[in-house]
Motif scaffolding. Structure first.
Motif, mmCIF file in Angstrom:
data_model
loop_
_atom_site.group_PDB
_atom_site.id
_atom_site.type_symbol
_atom_site.label_atom_id
_atom_site.label_comp_id
_atom_site.label_asym_id
_atom_site.label_seq_id
_atom_site.Cartn_x
_atom_site.Cartn_y
_atom_site.Cartn_z
ATOM 1 N N TRP A 131 -32.755 6.365 -2.629
ATOM 2 C CA TRP A 131 -31.632 5.723 -1.954
ATOM 3 C C TRP A 131 -30.292 5.991 -2.631
ATOM 4 C CZ3 TRP A 131 -31.610 2.146 2.247
ATOM 5 C CH2 TRP A 131 -32.860 1.993 2.846
ATOM 6 N N ALA A 132 -30.292 6.516 -3.852
ATOM 7 C CA ALA A 132 -29.062 6.670 -4.633
ATOM 8 C C ALA A 132 -27.967 7.467 -3.925
ATOM 9 C CB ALA A 132 -29.382 7.267 -6.006
ATOM 10 N N PRO A 133 -28.261 8.643 -3.333
ATOM 11 C CA PRO A 133 -27.172 9.385 -2.668
ATOM 12 C C PRO A 133 -26.562 8.629 -1.481
ATOM 13 C CG PRO A 133 -29.036 10.832 -3.088
ATOM 14 C CD PRO A 133 -29.492 9.427 -3.367
ATOM 15 N N LEU A 134 -27.393 7.944 -0.696
ATOM 16 C CA LEU A 134 -26.891 7.185 0.449
ATOM 17 C C LEU A 134 -26.033 6.015 -0.029
ATOM 18 C CD1 LEU A 134 -27.144 7.190 3.595
ATOM 19 C CD2 LEU A 134 -28.843 5.384 3.286
ATOM 20 N N LEU A 135 -26.504 5.329 -1.058
ATOM 21 C CA LEU A 135 -25.762 4.211 -1.626
ATOM 22 C C LEU A 135 -24.413 4.689 -2.170
ATOM 23 C CD1 LEU A 135 -25.664 1.231 -2.495
ATOM 24 C CD2 LEU A 135 -26.846 1.916 -4.589
ATOM 25 N N ALA A 136 -24.411 5.797 -2.899
ATOM 26 C CA ALA A 136 -23.163 6.328 -3.455
ATOM 27 C C ALA A 136 -22.191 6.719 -2.345
ATOM 28 C CB ALA A 136 -23.456 7.524 -4.360
ATOM 29 N N ALA A 137 -22.696 7.361 -1.297
ATOM 30 C CA ALA A 137 -21.825 7.770 -0.183
ATOM 31 C C ALA A 137 -21.219 6.554 0.508
ATOM 32 C CB ALA A 137 -22.615 8.612 0.815
ATOM 33 N N SER A 138 -22.021 5.516 0.727
ATOM 34 C CA SER A 138 -21.500 4.326 1.412
ATOM 35 C C SER A 138 -20.419 3.650 0.575
ATOM 36 C CB SER A 138 -22.627 3.346 1.743
ATOM 37 O OG SER A 138 -23.142 2.721 0.581
ATOM 38 N N GLU A 139 -20.632 3.563 -0.724
ATOM 39 C CA GLU A 139 -19.644 2.917 -1.580
ATOM 40 C C GLU A 139 -18.379 3.771 -1.699
ATOM 41 O OE1 GLU A 139 -21.826 1.754 -5.108
ATOM 42 O OE2 GLU A 139 -22.435 -0.104 -4.105
ATOM 43 N N ALA A 140 -18.525 5.095 -1.685
ATOM 44 C CA ALA A 140 -17.354 5.979 -1.728
ATOM 45 C C ALA A 140 -16.485 5.787 -0.492
ATOM 46 C CB ALA A 140 -17.790 7.436 -1.846
ATOM 47 N N GLU A 141 -17.116 5.397 0.626
ATOM 48 C CA GLU A 141 -16.367 5.135 1.857
ATOM 49 C C GLU A 141 -15.898 3.683 1.956
ATOM 50 O OE1 GLU A 141 -17.596 8.087 5.305
ATOM 51 O OE2 GLU A 141 -19.252 6.720 4.823
ATOM 52 N N GLY A 142 -16.183 2.901 0.913
ATOM 53 C CA GLY A 142 -15.717 1.517 0.881
ATOM 54 C C GLY A 142 -16.652 0.509 1.530
ATOM 55 N N TRP A 143 -17.881 0.900 1.823
ATOM 56 C CA TRP A 143 -18.853 -0.005 2.443
ATOM 57 C C TRP A 143 -19.772 -0.584 1.379
ATOM 58 C CZ3 TRP A 143 -17.245 -1.148 6.986
ATOM 59 C CH2 TRP A 143 -16.620 -0.195 7.784
ATOM 60 N N ARG A 144 -19.964 -1.895 1.413
ATOM 61 C CA ARG A 144 -20.829 -2.581 0.447
ATOM 62 C C ARG A 144 -22.162 -3.003 1.058
ATOM 63 N NH1 ARG A 144 -20.601 -3.075 -4.334
ATOM 64 N NH2 ARG A 144 -21.275 -5.224 -4.336
ATOM 65 N N MET A 145 -22.371 -2.687 2.326
ATOM 66 C CA MET A 145 -23.558 -3.182 3.018
ATOM 67 C C MET A 145 -24.861 -2.678 2.408
ATOM 68 S SD MET A 145 -23.279 -1.088 6.535
ATOM 69 C CE MET A 145 -22.390 0.440 6.441
ATOM 70 N N LEU A 146 -24.892 -1.442 1.939
ATOM 71 C CA LEU A 146 -26.130 -0.929 1.357
ATOM 72 C C LEU A 146 -26.377 -1.495 -0.032
ATOM 73 C CD1 LEU A 146 -26.311 2.749 2.611
ATOM 74 C CD2 LEU A 146 -27.188 0.647 3.631
ATOM 75 N N ARG A 147 -25.305 -1.787 -0.758
ATOM 76 C CA ARG A 147 -25.460 -2.475 -2.046
ATOM 77 C C ARG A 147 -26.075 -3.851 -1.802
ATOM 78 N NH1 ARG A 147 -26.334 -1.054 -6.663
ATOM 79 N NH2 ARG A 147 -24.625 0.419 -6.581
ATOM 80 N N ARG A 148 -25.586 -4.552 -0.749
ATOM 81 C CA ARG A 148 -26.159 -5.862 -0.407
ATOM 82 C C ARG A 148 -27.618 -5.720 0.005
ATOM 83 N NH1 ARG A 148 -20.883 -6.652 1.503
ATOM 84 N NH2 ARG A 148 -21.409 -6.109 3.637
ATOM 85 N N LEU A 149 -27.923 -4.690 0.783
ATOM 86 C CA LEU A 149 -29.310 -4.458 1.191
ATOM 87 C C LEU A 149 -30.195 -4.292 -0.042
ATOM 88 C CD1 LEU A 149 -30.590 -2.070 3.940
ATOM 89 C CD2 LEU A 149 -31.649 -2.092 1.716
ATOM 90 N N MET A 150 -29.758 -3.442 -0.976
ATOM 91 C CA MET A 150 -30.542 -3.203 -2.191
ATOM 92 C C MET A 150 -30.678 -4.483 -3.026
ATOM 93 S SD MET A 150 -31.269 0.045 -2.005
ATOM 94 C CE MET A 150 -31.671 0.657 -3.620
ATOM 95 N N ASP A 151 -29.588 -5.216 -3.197
ATOM 96 C CA ASP A 151 -29.622 -6.447 -3.986
ATOM 97 C C ASP A 151 -30.533 -7.493 -3.349
ATOM 98 O OD1 ASP A 151 -27.861 -5.276 -5.768
ATOM 99 O OD2 ASP A 151 -26.099 -6.401 -5.067
ATOM 100 N N GLU A 152 -30.438 -7.652 -2.022
ATOM 101 C CA GLU A 152 -31.275 -8.627 -1.327
ATOM 102 C C GLU A 152 -32.745 -8.222 -1.373
ATOM 103 O OE1 GLU A 152 -29.531 -8.808 2.561
ATOM 104 O OE2 GLU A 152 -27.949 -10.175 1.925
ATOM 105 N N TRP A 153 -33.011 -6.929 -1.279
ATOM 106 C CA TRP A 153 -34.390 -6.447 -1.356
ATOM 107 C C TRP A 153 -34.961 -6.733 -2.747
ATOM 108 C CZ3 TRP A 153 -37.444 -4.276 2.425
ATOM 109 C CH2 TRP A 153 -38.677 -3.805 1.989
ATOM 110 N N ARG A 154 -34.191 -6.356 -3.764
ATOM 111 C CA ARG A 154 -34.636 -6.526 -5.151
ATOM 112 C C ARG A 154 -34.911 -7.991 -5.469
ATOM 113 N NH1 ARG A 154 -32.146 -2.313 -7.063
ATOM 114 N NH2 ARG A 154 -30.088 -3.208 -6.803
ATOM 115 N N SER A 155 -34.045 -8.898 -4.993
ATOM 116 C CA SER A 155 -34.204 -10.325 -5.274
ATOM 117 C C SER A 155 -35.262 -10.980 -4.395
ATOM 118 C CB SER A 155 -32.872 -11.055 -5.088
ATOM 119 O OG SER A 155 -32.558 -11.184 -3.705
ATOM 120 N N GLY A 156 -35.648 -10.307 -3.304
ATOM 121 C CA GLY A 156 -36.598 -10.891 -2.364
ATOM 122 C C GLY A 156 -35.921 -11.742 -1.302
#
Length: 153
Positions: free
Chosen positions: A9-34
């Protein structure tokens, strides 16, 4: 989908954040925390992988949180890597999620944060929710689609 491999997921996450989107970071954080694993009845998380096992597109569906409208789902976390845009992946993901929503939801919501997003979701059969209709418009959603029966976007 039962696991999220951070390396895939790292390249997709990096691309989304480079475009100013935090939604995938939230997806990853919510997944990790359950907090959100897309495991409730009718929920799903879809990812498109390239030939090297890297995630290049993602989209999900959650139940509307309480006190939401019964039978309502949220289309969310849709993102396609910039180098994969224009290949129809977003439309394929939407169609897969719409198909999976059948029998679980009668209405779907989406939040469009840009004019391009609103145009895409409108082409997928979602209609703008009038801002003057508070009973019909949850605060964070801009478009809705009824699902009396599945129709491809």
């Amino acid at each position: 989908m039962h696991q999220i491999d951070p390396l895939a997921w790292a390249p997709l996450l990096a691309a989304s954040e480079a475009e100013g989107w935090r939604m995938l970071r939230r997806l990853m954080d919510e997944w990790r925390s359950g907090a959100n694993r897309y495991e409730q009845p009718g929920e799903s998380l879809w990812a498109w992988f390239d030939d090297h096992g890297q995630v290049v597109a993602v989209g999900g569906l959650n139940r509307e949180p309480a006190p939401g409208r019964a039978g309502t789902g949220r289309m969310r976390r849709f993102y396609v890597h910039p180098s994969w845009r224009g290949h129809g992946l977003a439309r394929r993901l939407v169609n897969a999620v719409l198909a999976s929503a059948q029998g679980h939801f009668s209405r779907l919501h989406v939040n469009c944060e840009s004019a391009a997003s609103a145009e895409f979701w409108t082409h997928c059969g979602f209609a703008p929710i009038a801002a003057g209709e508070p009973a019909e418009r949850p605060a964070r959603y801009t478009h809705a689609r009824l699902l009396p029966q599945y129709q491809a976007a």
